[in-house]
Write an enzyme that holds these catalytic residues in place. Sequence first.
Site, PDB file in Angstrom:
ATOM      1  N   ARG A  74      11.295  67.611   2.898  1.00 57.13           N
ATOM      2  CA  ARG A  74      11.319  66.072   3.223  1.00 57.13           C
ATOM      3  C   ARG A  74      11.114  66.003   4.822  1.00 57.13           C
ATOM      4  O   ARG A  74      11.116  64.706   5.156  1.00 57.13           O
ATOM      5  CB  ARG A  74      12.400  65.497   2.596  1.00 57.13           C
ATOM      6  CG  ARG A  74      12.037  64.868   1.237  1.00 57.13           C
ATOM      7  CD  ARG A  74      13.457  64.038   0.784  1.00 57.13           C
ATOM      8  NE  ARG A  74      13.200  63.069  -0.092  1.00 57.13           N
ATOM      9  CZ  ARG A  74      13.228  63.180  -1.467  1.00 57.13           C
ATOM     10  NH1 ARG A  74      13.642  64.426  -2.117  1.00 57.13           N
ATOM     11  NH2 ARG A  74      13.106  62.204  -2.214  1.00 57.13           N
ATOM     12  N   ARG A 115      12.334  53.036 -13.577  1.00 59.77           N
ATOM     13  CA  ARG A 115      12.452  54.210 -14.196  1.00 59.77           C
ATOM     14  C   ARG A 115      13.632  54.524 -14.990  1.00 59.77           C
ATOM     15  O   ARG A 115      14.775  54.108 -14.644  1.00 59.77           O
ATOM     16  CB  ARG A 115      12.553  55.315 -12.810  1.00 59.77           C
ATOM     17  CG  ARG A 115      12.764  56.695 -13.117  1.00 59.77           C
ATOM     18  CD  ARG A 115      12.346  57.402 -11.932  1.00 59.77           C
ATOM     19  NE  ARG A 115      12.847  57.130 -10.542  1.00 59.77           N
ATOM     20  CZ  ARG A 115      12.506  57.667  -9.487  1.00 59.77           C
ATOM     21  NH1 ARG A 115      11.528  58.746  -9.500  1.00 59.77           N
ATOM     22  NH2 ARG A 115      13.121  57.616  -8.414  1.00 59.77           N
TER      23      ARG A 115
HETATM   24  P1  AMP Z   1      14.694  62.561  -5.376  1.00 61.22           P
HETATM   25  O1  AMP Z   1      15.603  62.825  -6.553  1.00 61.22           O
HETATM   26  O2  AMP Z   1      14.078  63.424  -4.888  1.00 61.22           O
HETATM   27  O3  AMP Z   1      14.397  61.264  -5.343  1.00 61.22           O
HETATM   28  O4  AMP Z   1      16.301  62.642  -4.535  1.00 61.22           O
HETATM   29  C1  AMP Z   1      17.479  61.556  -4.369  1.00 61.22           C
HETATM   30  C2  AMP Z   1      17.790  61.631  -2.944  1.00 61.22           C
HETATM   31  O5  AMP Z   1      18.429  63.093  -2.696  1.00 61.22           O
HETATM   32  C3  AMP Z   1      16.973  61.215  -1.758  1.00 61.22           C
HETATM   33  O6  AMP Z   1      16.968  59.823  -1.646  1.00 61.22           O
HETATM   34  C4  AMP Z   1      17.851  61.831  -0.673  1.00 61.22           C
HETATM   35  O7  AMP Z   1      18.916  61.123  -0.405  1.00 61.22           O
HETATM   36  C5  AMP Z   1      18.513  63.278  -1.239  1.00 61.22           C
HETATM   37  N1  AMP Z   1      17.311  64.316  -1.183  1.00 61.22           N
HETATM   38  C6  AMP Z   1      16.602  65.042  -2.080  1.00 61.22           C
HETATM   39  N2  AMP Z   1      15.831  66.036  -1.543  1.00 61.22           N
HETATM   40  C7  AMP Z   1      16.041  66.066  -0.342  1.00 61.22           C
HETATM   41  C8  AMP Z   1      15.658  66.757   0.798  1.00 61.22           C
HETATM   42  N3  AMP Z   1      14.718  67.504   0.579  1.00 61.22           N
HETATM   43  N4  AMP Z   1      16.431  66.561   2.181  1.00 61.22           N
HETATM   44  C9  AMP Z   1      17.182  65.568   2.393  1.00 61.22           C
HETATM   45  N5  AMP Z   1      17.776  64.702   1.598  1.00 61.22           N
HETATM   46  C10 AMP Z   1      17.158  64.782  -0.009  1.00 61.22           C
END
Ligand code: AMP
Length: 221
Positions: free
Chosen positions: A88, A127
């Site tokens: 990310r 969602r």
């Molecule tokens: P997601 O399920 O991919 O939407 O991730 C949920 C939350 O986890 C995000 O909004 C970030 O706060 C954190 N997160 C997930 N993947 C990452 C990553 N690669 N780097 C930093 N934070 C992450």
Amino acid sequence: MVIIMLGAPGTGKGTVAGILKEKLNIPQVSTGDIFRKNMKEGTKLGKLAESYISKGKLVPDDVTIDIVKNRLDEKDVENGIILDGFPRTVKQAEELDKILESKGKKVDIVVNLTTPKEEIIERIVNRRVCSNQDCKTIYNIVLNPPKKEGICDKCGSELIKRKDDNVETVEARLENYFEVTSPLVEYYEKKGNLYSTMVSKTINKLGQDVAKELVEKLKNK
Ligand code: AMP
């Protein structure tokens, strides 16, 4: 095969990755899921992650990179992995390249999903996710509702709304995306492995349709 799912929150990364995982028989590794599991279990990592996630912020690079580095050492991902939500940041992408290189591997395809912003907010708020960690099927209560309200069609478990799927954090999450994650589009475009496609009800194309398209494309690779 190393597949990366890129795109703003709510564009359908998890939906596409979930289908690819089944069709291609490659594990899906979602950093968001790893954080949520740890938050549920109340681990040290979970507590740290929660302090960022609840504000819509990214978890620091060193913590996130370490998790993926260790996960890539496991046997089940030797033949392939679908990285959902990682990298990310450019730093994460650079570190991933180094880790893969040390294993004689590389990123094969980066699937970049785009969706109009108004639609993203609507998708996030609507969602629902299957609470069964082995299933994790994603629904949209308007566009792709379960047959029985609140229950997963596939495994019968309860559907839940993610804590961070609310209007308050969505703006911060989108800001993060445009500021620190979207430069990855150019990063991978330069490397020549970017596959961009739009997911939107305006063109009648949802995650399921993208997954179908990709399975065909990857089968012939
Ligand atoms: P997601 O399920 O991919 O939407 O991730 C949920 C939350 O986890 C995000 O909004 C970030 O706060 C954190 N997160 C997930 N993947 C990452 C990553 N690669 N780097 C930093 N934070 C992450």
